[in-house]
Design an enzyme around this catalytic site. Structure first.
Site, short mmCIF file in Angstrom:
data_model
loop_
_atom_site.label_atom_id
_atom_site.label_comp_id
_atom_site.label_asym_id
_atom_site.label_seq_id
_atom_site.Cartn_x
_atom_site.Cartn_y
_atom_site.Cartn_z
N SER A 1 39.82 -24.64 20.39
CA SER A 1 38.38 -24.92 20.25
C SER A 1 37.62 -25.10 21.55
O SER A 1 36.39 -25.10 21.54
CB SER A 1 38.18 -26.15 19.37
OG SER A 1 38.47 -25.83 18.04
N SER B 1 35.59 -24.39 17.86
CA SER B 1 34.61 -25.33 17.33
C SER B 1 33.71 -25.97 18.38
O SER B 1 32.64 -26.48 18.03
CB SER B 1 35.32 -26.45 16.56
OG SER B 1 36.08 -27.26 17.39
N LYS C 1 30.67 -32.86 23.36
CA LYS C 1 30.82 -32.40 21.98
C LYS C 1 30.57 -33.57 21.02
O LYS C 1 31.05 -34.69 21.27
CB LYS C 1 32.23 -31.83 21.79
CG LYS C 1 32.49 -31.20 20.43
CD LYS C 1 33.91 -30.62 20.37
CE LYS C 1 34.21 -29.91 19.09
NZ LYS C 1 35.57 -29.30 19.07
#
Lengths: 71, 472
Positions: B181, B157, B82
């Site tokens: 997330s 996210s 990420k």
């Protein structure tokens, strides 16, 4: 700060005081978001047990894990 | 001989076996996946940065180590990170124009551990700007689409991490999780996603993990998730929240036996949340399967969960504003339209609001710990809704409804996993969540593995024609 949320105008002044350069359209959206957020924050009062009264206030100010209440 | 499609969707354990059999090599797999990314990611937007040169270097090194008989657990395994987790030599943007060209001078500890275990880092994945807010059109990179049905957005996210694994671009992914997330995209994309006990995985090198954020991972199977946590779990002395623990092999005891496991279901809370009918049905069927496998289902009451969801939202808002206050003043226009409003709203919370929310978190943790005296696990849906579009409706998102089942356990610090359990009418997967006692990830793995082996959800992958066709 809560009193600054009452009108869009007072909110605009508060945002300006924080030096956040939000435009007019953004201010209106942000105002709704902030009021909703603060309402949620206020809902926690009931859960964390803010107790009225002198005796109860003493208990709520103690440091450490809560003791079971009652007999 | 496996086809390219089969290899792209193979779990870690299968890739490792094929390396040992010399069916293919890390360099070959890296090339195959980079080709898929080049061909398909223009529609899906999983990546912010593809690190092809570095990936080939990592893969060549892994190949040499394999030839030397090295048996490191992730040797040659292609993994994506990420883009809010620091990587040396690859830019880390958090999908924000404020950090468009920022390159960290060292890896986050979690990335260091993956590299030491032999992983090949393919690149950095898309996310909601700074892991907060909802995506907007003027973000640095456009929001990712769900490879199961690209007409829908991928939920975040850690959206890009989920898309990369689900679309067969990588074998596993790192994400971060402060309210769901990792677990929410895992649930929506047919993957296993975990957030271990708070601070069991080092947070050093994550862009603003805050007090309740954690590094987690997304994988294709429960066994892969166990292999990843074996590598990632390590005491970080620089993190005051981290506790020294003896190391655990999370891949042990995945034997299918869950006879004595008691699973608590907080039905009163589930009934309070507006859960979509398809999600509820998939969850009920998952419970029936757990019961058939020998687990005992117990109805439990945890009224604190609703407050914990709210408190999580307050804590995150306050901490995000504190982290971005100065930059918002000077670089307001560099943030996306959505992110700057979400980041700014915390300015209007008081110190009392924040401290009250933290106190609520401690009370919720005590309440959940008390329930764990009677049960071994808690079960609930991962998300009340199927699509990112439903999760992002303003009233739903602002009150954290989409994170109703995930956010409470960031605040309490308990480990929580999402496991695939169904398919919705719109062709997007559905997940359910298992939560365990703090530091008892092993019981979650055991139950999740038994459930996974009894069902076929983890064997499904998005139709290649859909992924290849793409677009909205």
């Amino acid at each position: 700060m809560r009193d600054r949320l009452e009108t869009l105008d007072s909110f605009r002044q508060a945002v300006a005081a924080l030096a956040l350069p939000a435009g007019d359209e953004e201010l209106a959206v942000l105002w709704r978001m902030v009021r909703d957020l603060c309402e949620q924050a206020d809902e926690l009062r009931g859960f964390t047990g803010e107790i009225a009264g002198e005796e109860a206030a003493g208990s709520s100010l103690l440091t450490g894990p809560r003791l079971p209440s009652g007999g | 001989m496996a086809t390219g499609q089969e290899v792209a969707f193979s779990p870690i354990s299968e890739v490792a076996t094929r390396y040992r059999q010399r069916a293919f090599s890390p360099v070959e797999l890296t090339r195959l996946l980079l080709d898929r990314i080049a061909r398909l990611d223009a529609q899906l937007h999983a990546f912010i940065t593809v690190a092809a040169d570095q990936a080939f270097e990592d893969a060549s090194l892994a190949e040499r180590r394999l030839q030397q008989g090295d048996s490191s657990p992730l040797l040659g395994i292609p993994i994506v990170i990420k883009d809010s987790i620091a990587t040396k030599g690859i830019r880390t943007t958090a999908n924000s124009r404020t950090l468009e060209d920022w390159v960290a001078d060292r890896d986050a500890i979690a990335v260091e551990r993956l590299r030491s275990a032999g992983a090949v880092i393919l690149g950095k994945t898309n996310l909601n700007e700074f892991g907060w807010s909802i995506p907007s059109a003027d973000d640095l990179c456009p929001p990712p689409c769900n490879p199961w049905n690209p007409q829908y957005a991928a939920v975040g996210s850690s959206s890009g991490s989920g898309v990369a694994v689900a679309a067969g671009f990588a074998t596993a992914a790192l994400g971060t999780d402060a309210g769901g997330s990792v677990r929410l995209p895992a649930g929506q994309m047919g993957l296993v996603g975990f957030k271990a006990t708070h601070a069991l995985v080092s947070r050093t090198g994550v862009l603003h993990a805050g007090s309740i954020g954690d590094v987690g991972a997304l994988a294709r199977t429960v066994t892969d998730a166990a292999l990843l946590l074996n590598v990632l779990a390590a005491h970080d002395p620089s993190d005051p929240d981290a506790e020294p623990r003896t190391s655990v092999d999370y891949s042990r005891n995945l034997d299918g036996n869950i006879q004595e496991i008691r699973v608590g279901v907080p039905w009163h809370y589930i009934d309070e949340v507006p859960v979509e009918a398809g999600v509820r049905t998939a969850f009920e069927l998952a419970l029936i399967e757990l019961e058939r496998l020998g687990a005992t289902l117990v109805r439990v009451e945890i009224p604190a969960l609703a407050y914990a969801r709210t408190a999580n939202f307050v804590v995150l808002n306050a901490e995000h504003y504190a982290a971005h206050e100065a930059l918002l003043r000077t670089h307001w226009a560099r943030y996306g339209r959505s992110a700057r409003l979400y980041l700014a709203q915390g300015a209007f919370l008081s110190a009392v609001d924040y401290l009250r929310a933290r106190a609520a978190g401690r009370l919720a943790r005590e309440a959940v710990d008390a329930v764990f005296r009677d049960v071994d696990l808690l079960a609930m849906p991962t998300s009340p809704v199927v699509t990112a579009e439903a999760a992002r409706k303003p009233d739903t998102h602002r009150r954290g409804i989409n994170a109703s089942f995930t956010a409470p356990f960031n605040l309490t610090g308990h480990p929580a996993f999402s496991i695939p359990c169904g398919m919705s009418a719109v062709g997007l997967p559905i997940g359910f969540q298992l939560v365990g006692r703090r530091y008892d990830e092993s019981t979650i793995y055991r139950a999740a593995h038994a459930y996974e082996q009894a069902t076929e959800w983890h064997t499904l992958s998005p139709p290649e024609t859909v992924a290849a066709g793409g677009g909205e």
